[in-house]
Each structure stands twice: as C-alpha cells, then as structure tokens.
Design a protein around this motif. Structure first.
Motif, PDB file in Angstrom:
ATOM      1  N   TYR A   1       0.840  -1.210   0.000  1.00 62.04           N
ATOM      2  CA  TYR A   1       0.000   0.000   0.000  1.00 62.04           C
ATOM      3  C   TYR A   1       0.872   1.258   0.000  1.00 62.04           C
ATOM      4  CZ  TYR A   1      -2.818   3.819   1.751  1.00 62.04           C
ATOM      5  OH  TYR A   1      -3.398   5.047   1.908  1.00 62.04           O
ATOM      6  N   PHE A   2       1.952   1.207   0.779  1.00 61.54           N
ATOM      7  CA  PHE A   2       2.875   2.343   0.832  1.00 61.54           C
ATOM      8  C   PHE A   2       3.764   2.424  -0.410  1.00 61.54           C
ATOM      9  CE2 PHE A   2       2.058   2.162   5.459  1.00 61.54           C
ATOM     10  CZ  PHE A   2       1.899   3.522   5.726  1.00 61.54           C
ATOM     11  N   ARG A   3       3.652   1.434  -1.301  1.00 64.58           N
ATOM     12  CA  ARG A   3       4.439   1.324  -2.528  1.00 64.58           C
ATOM     13  C   ARG A   3       5.930   1.195  -2.234  1.00 64.58           C
ATOM     14  NH1 ARG A   3       1.421   5.669  -6.473  1.00 64.58           N
ATOM     15  NH2 ARG A   3      -0.671   4.934  -6.052  1.00 64.58           N
ATOM     16  N   CYS A   4       6.251   0.483  -1.182  1.00 66.97           N
ATOM     17  CA  CYS A   4       7.641   0.210  -0.843  1.00 66.97           C
ATOM     18  C   CYS A   4       8.241  -0.779  -1.829  1.00 66.97           C
ATOM     19  CB  CYS A   4       7.731  -0.393   0.566  1.00 66.97           C
ATOM     20  SG  CYS A   4       7.156   0.698   1.875  1.00 66.97           S
ATOM     21  N   LEU A   5       9.550  -0.784  -1.904  1.00 63.59           N
ATOM     22  CA  LEU A   5      10.266  -1.776  -2.691  1.00 63.59           C
ATOM     23  C   LEU A   5      10.612  -2.914  -1.736  1.00 63.59           C
ATOM     24  CD1 LEU A   5      12.666   0.593  -4.654  1.00 63.59           C
ATOM     25  CD2 LEU A   5      10.456  -0.320  -5.382  1.00 63.59           C
ATOM     26  N   VAL A   6       9.708  -3.857  -1.613  1.00 68.93           N
ATOM     27  CA  VAL A   6       9.849  -4.945  -0.641  1.00 68.93           C
ATOM     28  C   VAL A   6      10.730  -6.040  -1.234  1.00 68.93           C
ATOM     29  CG1 VAL A   6       8.632  -6.614   0.806  1.00 68.93           C
ATOM     30  CG2 VAL A   6       7.556  -4.412   0.271  1.00 68.93           C
ATOM     31  N   THR A   7      11.771  -6.387  -0.505  1.00 66.35           N
ATOM     32  CA  THR A   7      12.644  -7.454  -0.988  1.00 66.35           C
ATOM     33  C   THR A   7      11.860  -8.763  -1.034  1.00 66.35           C
ATOM     34  OG1 THR A   7      13.496  -7.946   1.230  1.00 66.35           O
ATOM     35  CG2 THR A   7      14.733  -6.348  -0.087  1.00 66.35           C
ATOM     36  N   PRO A   8      12.211  -9.648  -1.942  1.00 63.28           N
ATOM     37  CA  PRO A   8      11.429 -10.879  -2.093  1.00 63.28           C
ATOM     38  C   PRO A   8      11.669 -11.909  -0.996  1.00 63.28           C
ATOM     39  CG  PRO A   8      13.256 -10.874  -3.623  1.00 63.28           C
ATOM     40  CD  PRO A   8      13.244  -9.530  -2.957  1.00 63.28           C
ATOM     41  N   ASN A   9      12.694 -11.711  -0.214  1.00 62.08           N
ATOM     42  CA  ASN A   9      13.005 -12.684   0.844  1.00 62.08           C
ATOM     43  C   ASN A   9      12.720 -12.072   2.215  1.00 62.08           C
ATOM     44  OD1 ASN A   9      15.111 -10.835   0.444  1.00 62.08           O
ATOM     45  ND2 ASN A   9      16.661 -12.245   1.166  1.00 62.08           N
ATOM     46  N   TYR A  10      12.028 -12.813   3.041  1.00 62.54           N
ATOM     47  CA  TYR A  10      11.869 -12.403   4.431  1.00 62.54           C
ATOM     48  C   TYR A  10      12.301 -13.575   5.285  1.00 62.54           C
ATOM     49  CZ  TYR A  10       7.514 -15.144   4.602  1.00 62.54           C
ATOM     50  OH  TYR A  10       6.591 -16.150   4.568  1.00 62.54           O
ATOM     51  N   VAL A  11      12.544 -13.308   6.561  1.00 61.65           N
ATOM     52  CA  VAL A  11      12.983 -14.370   7.455  1.00 61.65           C
ATOM     53  C   VAL A  11      12.015 -14.448   8.621  1.00 61.65           C
ATOM     54  CG1 VAL A  11      14.832 -15.220   8.951  1.00 61.65           C
ATOM     55  CG2 VAL A  11      15.400 -14.065   6.787  1.00 61.65           C
ATOM     56  N   TYR A  12      11.540 -15.647   8.865  1.00 59.84           N
ATOM     57  CA  TYR A  12      10.664 -15.923   9.999  1.00 59.84           C
ATOM     58  C   TYR A  12      11.424 -16.817  10.968  1.00 59.84           C
ATOM     59  CZ  TYR A  12       6.743 -17.610  12.760  1.00 59.84           C
ATOM     60  OH  TYR A  12       5.917 -17.928  13.797  1.00 59.84           O
ATOM     61  N   THR A  13      11.435 -16.438  12.217  1.00 55.83           N
ATOM     62  CA  THR A  13      12.109 -17.235  13.237  1.00 55.83           C
ATOM     63  C   THR A  13      11.099 -17.774  14.234  1.00 55.83           C
ATOM     64  OG1 THR A  13      12.501 -15.342  14.695  1.00 55.83           O
ATOM     65  CG2 THR A  13      14.203 -15.832  13.051  1.00 55.83           C
ATOM     66  N   HIS A  14      11.515 -18.835  14.871  1.00 54.50           N
ATOM     67  CA  HIS A  14      10.704 -19.514  15.885  1.00 54.50           C
ATOM     68  C   HIS A  14      11.501 -19.497  17.184  1.00 54.50           C
ATOM     69  CE1 HIS A  14       9.140 -23.111  17.978  1.00 54.50           C
ATOM     70  NE2 HIS A  14       7.994 -22.753  17.427  1.00 54.50           N
ATOM     71  N   ALA A  15      10.826 -19.646  18.291  1.00 53.71           N
ATOM     72  CA  ALA A  15      11.492 -19.639  19.597  1.00 53.71           C
ATOM     73  C   ALA A  15      12.648 -20.627  19.661  1.00 53.71           C
ATOM     74  CB  ALA A  15      10.479 -19.922  20.707  1.00 53.71           C
ATOM     75  N   SER A  16      12.539 -21.738  18.941  1.00 56.41           N
ATOM     76  CA  SER A  16      13.598 -22.758  18.972  1.00 56.41           C
ATOM     77  C   SER A  16      14.886 -22.298  18.289  1.00 56.41           C
ATOM     78  CB  SER A  16      13.106 -24.051  18.311  1.00 56.41           C
ATOM     79  OG  SER A  16      12.871 -23.843  16.932  1.00 56.41           O
ATOM     80  N   HIS A  17      14.842 -21.185  17.566  1.00 52.89           N
ATOM     81  CA  HIS A  17      16.029 -20.664  16.894  1.00 52.89           C
ATOM     82  C   HIS A  17      16.898 -19.806  17.809  1.00 52.89           C
ATOM     83  CE1 HIS A  17      13.366 -21.089  13.139  1.00 52.89           C
ATOM     84  NE2 HIS A  17      14.168 -22.140  13.216  1.00 52.89           N
ATOM     85  N   PHE A  18      16.468 -19.619  19.055  1.00 53.11           N
ATOM     86  CA  PHE A  18      17.158 -18.750  20.014  1.00 53.11           C
ATOM     87  C   PHE A  18      17.592 -19.546  21.238  1.00 53.11           C
ATOM     88  CE2 PHE A  18      14.297 -16.148  17.573  1.00 53.11           C
ATOM     89  CZ  PHE A  18      14.971 -14.960  17.375  1.00 53.11           C
ATOM     90  N   ASP A  19      18.662 -19.080  21.888  1.00 54.50           N
ATOM     91  CA  ASP A  19      19.025 -19.672  23.180  1.00 54.50           C
ATOM     92  C   ASP A  19      18.296 -18.920  24.292  1.00 54.50           C
ATOM     93  OD1 ASP A  19      20.467 -17.303  23.715  1.00 54.50           O
ATOM     94  OD2 ASP A  19      22.419 -18.241  23.398  1.00 54.50           O
TER      95      ASP A  19
END
Length: 182
Positions: A127-145
């Motif tokens: 909507y804001f007409r941003c140039l959104v990169t095609p890759n995003y990263v989703y993390t889960h609690a198990s990815h952290f100590d």
C-alpha cells in the motif's frame, strides 16, 4: 542513506535480537549506510484517535519520513502483527515510504505464523508502494538460546542473505529517492 530498523513491538527481546544481527550483516555489505534501530518499547505510544500526537509519536513519524529504507521486525501475536505496529503505520503519510527499500523479519511461537508476514505485513508495505525485498525471514522460539541469541545456522545464513539483498535494493532505489513523489 538512512536506514531505520524498526522493532515493531513493546514486548519481548527476540525482534531486537534479529535486528541487531541484520544490522551487523548490513554493515558487512555496506559500511556507508547510516543505521538506526527504533525500539517501540522506548516510546510512549498513543492510539491514533484524532487527538494531538505526543512527542514520541511525532519523533517516530519523523524517523520514518527521514529514512531512506527500512527493516521491519515484528513478532506474531494471535496470528497477526501487533496493534502497536499497525497503529504506527496508520500514522505515517502514505507517500513517506514510497519507493523505499524494505525487508521484513518476524518471529513467532508456531511455524504456521510465518504466513502472517505475507498475508498482513506485505500488503501494508505494498500500500505504501515500498520496494519490498522478495526474501523475508521468519524465526521460531527454537532458533534462540535462553539469552535470545540466534543459534540456528540456517536462520543466520538467511538473515545474511536478506541483508545482502536489502543493500542491493538500497542501491537500486537511490535514483528514485531523488525524484519528487506526486
């Protein structure tokens, strides 16, 4: 270029940890970018209800308007982005983020919540007409100590790749940033 890394929540520390890692990777690819992390937890938020905005909200809006690109980090609560992040977007002029590069990172308690990034956050940025990169990263609690350090090598590699692509989008967007937005 000024890059605003937005920690879009007032609770928890994982989104901040992700942003600090992305910040480190961006610096590896381009030391000239001016990076700032905006922690929503440090601001006195108010609901957009037509009343005059407080100084923190004015400062937040100014930071969004002055930035040339963004990394948006959000936790996923109840299968949605936090209200404080949506409220912030509601305060920003639709032209303020136009043609500026944006990357998205998120974290949540279930693996299924990764779809919220595509179904809720991306449409707002479109909507804001941003140039959104095609890759995003989703993390889960198990990815952290226990100290909220990212411990998953695949996630670290994906964050590094996100930073690399984001820096390229910054270069691509430079000519657009110098043009007047109608």
């Amino acid at each position: 270029m000024k890059i605003l890394l937005v920690d879009g929540t007032v609770f928890g520390e994982k989104t901040g940890a992700i942003l600090r890692q992305v910040e480190q990777y961006i610096r590896e690819f381009n030391k000239e970018l001016e990076l700032e992390i905006l922690y929503f937890a440090d601001l006195q938020h108010q609901i957009l209800d037509g009343s005059p905005l407080n100084d923190d909200m004015k400062k937040m809006i100014q930071k969004f308007e002055e930035a040339d690109g963004y990394i948006i980090a959000t936790p996923i609560y109840q299968a949605s982005i936090p209200g404080v992040l949506k409220n912030a977007f509601d305060m920003i002029n639709p032209k303020a983020m136009r043609y500026k590069p944006v990357s998205m990172v998120a974290n949540g308690g279930t693996y299924q919540h990764h779809l919220v990034v595509e179904n809720q956050l991306r449409p707002i940025l479109d909507y804001f007409r941003c140039l959104v990169t095609p890759n995003y990263v989703y993390t889960h609690a198990s990815h952290f100590d226990k100290d909220n350090n990212i411990i998953d090598d695949a996630i670290l590699q994906r964050l590094r790749e996100l930073a690399r692509v984001f820096v390229q989008y910054c270069k691509l967007s430079e000519p657009l940033l110098n043009e007047q937005v109608d």
